[in-house]
Design a protein around this motif. Structure first.
Motif, PDB file in Angstrom:
ATOM      1  N   UNK A   6     -97.970  -2.780 -67.678  1.00  0.00           N
ATOM      2  CA  UNK A   6     -98.495  -2.281 -66.415  1.00  0.00           C
ATOM      3  C   UNK A   6     -99.930  -1.765 -66.595  1.00  0.00           C
ATOM      4  N   UNK A   7    -100.205  -1.117 -67.713  1.00  0.00           N
ATOM      5  CA  UNK A   7    -101.569  -0.661 -67.987  1.00  0.00           C
ATOM      6  C   UNK A   7    -102.521  -1.844 -68.139  1.00  0.00           C
ATOM      7  N   UNK A   8    -102.066  -2.860 -68.833  1.00  0.00           N
ATOM      8  CA  UNK A   8    -102.901  -4.050 -69.008  1.00  0.00           C
ATOM      9  C   UNK A   8    -103.200  -4.709 -67.671  1.00  0.00           C
ATOM     10  N   UNK A   9    -102.194  -4.788 -66.810  1.00  0.00           N
ATOM     11  CA  UNK A   9    -102.412  -5.357 -65.474  1.00  0.00           C
ATOM     12  C   UNK A   9    -103.362  -4.481 -64.666  1.00  0.00           C
ATOM     13  N   UNK A  10    -103.236  -3.150 -64.810  1.00  0.00           N
ATOM     14  CA  UNK A  10    -104.150  -2.251 -64.117  1.00  0.00           C
ATOM     15  C   UNK A  10    -105.582  -2.435 -64.579  1.00  0.00           C
ATOM     16  N   UNK A  11    -105.767  -2.638 -65.890  1.00  0.00           N
ATOM     17  CA  UNK A  11    -107.111  -2.908 -66.401  1.00  0.00           C
ATOM     18  C   UNK A  11    -107.647  -4.217 -65.821  1.00  0.00           C
ATOM     19  N   UNK A  12    -106.787  -5.220 -65.724  1.00  0.00           N
ATOM     20  CA  UNK A  12    -107.213  -6.485 -65.121  1.00  0.00           C
ATOM     21  C   UNK A  12    -107.591  -6.327 -63.670  1.00  0.00           C
TER      22      UNK A  12
ATOM     23  N   UNK B 123    -111.713  -0.187 -69.021  1.00  0.00           N
ATOM     24  CA  UNK B 123    -111.730   0.080 -70.457  1.00  0.00           C
ATOM     25  C   UNK B 123    -110.955   1.349 -70.813  1.00  0.00           C
ATOM     26  N   UNK B 124    -110.939   2.320 -69.938  1.00  0.00           N
ATOM     27  CA  UNK B 124    -110.121   3.514 -70.183  1.00  0.00           C
ATOM     28  C   UNK B 124    -108.648   3.130 -70.280  1.00  0.00           C
ATOM     29  N   UNK B 125    -108.200   2.258 -69.377  1.00  0.00           N
ATOM     30  CA  UNK B 125    -106.805   1.800 -69.433  1.00  0.00           C
ATOM     31  C   UNK B 125    -106.534   0.966 -70.683  1.00  0.00           C
ATOM     32  N   UNK B 126    -107.476   0.123 -71.068  1.00  0.00           N
ATOM     33  CA  UNK B 126    -107.278  -0.712 -72.253  1.00  0.00           C
ATOM     34  C   UNK B 126    -107.251   0.107 -73.532  1.00  0.00           C
ATOM     35  N   UNK B 127    -108.010   1.194 -73.545  1.00  0.00           N
ATOM     36  CA  UNK B 127    -108.097   1.999 -74.754  1.00  0.00           C
ATOM     37  C   UNK B 127    -106.728   2.540 -75.165  1.00  0.00           C
ATOM     38  N   UNK B 128    -105.903   2.872 -74.175  1.00  0.00           N
ATOM     39  CA  UNK B 128    -104.560   3.379 -74.478  1.00  0.00           C
ATOM     40  C   UNK B 128    -103.697   2.313 -75.145  1.00  0.00           C
TER      41      UNK B 128
ATOM     42  N   UNK C 148    -102.982 -10.808 -70.505  1.00  0.00           N
ATOM     43  CA  UNK C 148    -102.515 -10.343 -69.202  1.00  0.00           C
ATOM     44  C   UNK C 148    -103.676  -9.727 -68.410  1.00  0.00           C
ATOM     45  N   UNK C 149    -104.482  -8.914 -69.066  1.00  0.00           N
ATOM     46  CA  UNK C 149    -105.638  -8.313 -68.398  1.00  0.00           C
ATOM     47  C   UNK C 149    -106.579  -9.397 -67.879  1.00  0.00           C
ATOM     48  N   UNK C 150    -106.856 -10.373 -68.717  1.00  0.00           N
ATOM     49  CA  UNK C 150    -107.751 -11.464 -68.320  1.00  0.00           C
ATOM     50  C   UNK C 150    -107.179 -12.240 -67.145  1.00  0.00           C
TER      51      UNK C 150
END
Length: 517
Positions: A183-189, A166-171, A227-229
């Motif tokens: 890349x952030x979305x993939x990291x959150x996933x 969620x910290x990554x998604x917040x950005x 992408x996260x999902x």
């Protein structure tokens, strides 16, 4: 000649530039870790799941899938067990199961410290660093979080990965989007995938909010949510693919369908909704003096949710999805599903974030403060001080009492009872209970039958019998031990008096309690 000068930064921008966010997060992490490490061994008695997970981790350390006495273990994913096995390589092989459990508690203290730092970052980006500090301090001393982090179970690692995601998604809720948004979305996933690979129950606070975000168009842009999902699902898909390639899918499927039935409440084998054991109301009342700060914050959760729903920005809507999904999950478990004590941790952390963020918006400084606003600010300050103070007092009390009844009992028995002796466990309905797990690497532990005839050593955790976690009632057990000799006893809040009895070598079945009554 016309000259222009760049506008001087506003005070708010200056404060933002000098915000000590990272030092604050690091300080809260250190405090959180130290509070959990200090006295963690003797302030909490051994819990049966800790021992089971320790042995599964030992198995995982030898390679392959984790195993227990029944073979391959698929009830939970292997994430924690592999992490715990790696931690064991750093610390070395423990001399016995008790030290092994304590090593796992040290690992969870480190994971909780990292969770505290991430919580500070998450809340600070939704409010201010001061609000993040408040959330971090409450987490550090919260009595429920402390007790749960002090058990070497799955939920502490699970929540670490969830908050990191969620910290990554917040950005990604900002406009314009930051660089390398995909890349952030993939990291959150990836973080969500690791949470699911630790405890599949976390799907309900990771993938469920993402599905809701796609439907409602809340949070980050839909392509990034997708992408996260997808990455999270792919992480779990890799695990299932390895299971299939290893030829274990039939066993995996049987275990998982059983787990789903447990989650839905179709099978009530454990938890407060099970036919045996204390009711939830009894447990809540019993633990109210210790956990009232946690309960109070949970009671404020619905109000916080309403306040957050009034905020229409994408960042706060993401927090709403996180908090709402956690509440729905626990609400279903409370009403129909399997409800176990550790499930509450998956709501306590998002609730803490929601409460601090929501109420900080209500009491934030305003250009023209009113008397009502001043009262709200004072009430919020009193609430925070009361919660932190009460939690700190509870912590001090827990760290000054000795709560290691089973560890003491094991130490006494290794010194006075010959290795390999037959020991009868009075607890456990269909298994040998906590006694069997604590002692089985040294003794031949057996379950107490309806007509004991040829045994000498008997271990009785009296509180478990009072709570219904045994085949006999306390009155029946008193008749069993009536002619015996009390060799040793210890006490803990979890198990009450844990007593070791020496009984005559031969006992007649006449007059013995019948398991049917």
């Amino acid at each position: 000649m016309i000259t222009t000068t760049a506008p001087s930064p506003t005070p708010s921008r200056v404060r933002a530039a000098t915000t000590p966010l990272l030092p604050v997060a690091a300080a809260v992490a250190v405090l959180t870790g130290l509070l959990r490490l200090l006295g963690s061994e003797r302030s909490a008695d051994l819990f049966i799941d800790e021992i089971i997970y320790y042995e599964l981790s030992e198995s995982a350390g030898h390679g392959g899938f984790p195993r227990d006495d029944n073979g391959l273990f698929f009830l939970h994913p292997p994430g924690f067990f592999y992490l715990r096995a790696g931690w064991g390589l750093l610390l070395g092989d423990p001399p016995d199961v008790v030290v092994g459990v304590y090593d796992g508690r040290a690992l969870n203290a480190v994971l909780a410290a990292a969770t505290a730092a991430l919580l500070v970052l998450f809340v600070s980006r939704l409010a201010t660093w001061r609000v993040g500090l408040v959330a971090g301090l409450i987490f550090a001393v919260d009595p429920y979080c402390l007790r749960h982090n002090n058990r070497a179970q799955l939920e502490t690692e699970t929540m670490l990965w969830v908050v990191a995601g969620y910290v990554l998604l917040l950005a990604l809720t900002k406009d314009p989007l930051p660089r390398r948004a995909a890349l952030r979305a993939a990291g959150a996933g990836l973080c969500f995938g690791l949470a699911i690979l630790t405890k599949e129950h976390s799907t309900l606070i990771t993938l469920l909010p993402m599905v809701l975000a796609l439907v409602l168009k809340w949070g980050p842009p839909r392509r990034l949510v997708a992408l996260t999902t997808g990455v999270a699902v792919a992480c779990y898909g890799v695990y299932v693919s390895i299971v299939v390639a290893s030829g274990h899918f039939p066993l995996y499927w049987n275990v998982k369908t059983y787990g789903i039935r447990r989650l839905l409440g179709l099978v009530q084998a454990t938890g407060f909704n099970a036919p045996r054991g204390n009711s939830l109301s009894e447990r809540l009342y019993e633990e109210l003096p210790t956990f009232w700060p946690t309960y109070l914050l949970l009671a404020l959760g619905p109000i916080a949710l309403v306040l957050l729903l009034r905020r229409r920005d994408r960042a706060h809507r993401l927090l709403v999805l996180f908090h709402l999904s956690a509440g729905i999950t626990l609400g279903y478990a409370l009403a129909l599903g399997t409800l176990e004590e550790q499930f509450l941790y998956l709501l306590v952390v998002p609730n803490l974030a929601a409460v601090t963020v929501a109420f900080s918006g209500v009491v934030a400084k305003r250009p023209v403060p009113s008397r009502r606003h001043g009262v709200l600010r004072a009430a919020a300050a009193v609430l925070v001080v009361a919660v932190v103070t009460a939690s700190s007092v509870s912590y001090a009390r827990s760290r000054t009492q000795i709560e290691d009844g089973y560890a003491q009992m094991r130490s006494y028995m290794t010194a006075h009872v010959p290795k390999g002796s037959t020991v009868i466990s009075a607890d456990g309905v269909t298994t040998r209970g906590i006694t069997g797990w604590v002692l089985r690497d040294i003794y031949d532990v057996r379950r107490l039958g309806p007509h004991p005839t040829e045994f000498r050593y008997l271990v009785v955790p009296w509180k478990l019998l009072e709570d219904g976690y045994g085949r006999f009632t306390p009155e029946q057990m008193r008749r069993v031990v009536g002619n015996g000799t009390l060799l040793h006893s210890t006490h803990s809040d979890m198990y009450g008096t844990v007593a070791l009895y020496l009984l005559p070598p031969q006992r007649s079945a006449k007059g013995q309690p019948d398991a049917r009554h």
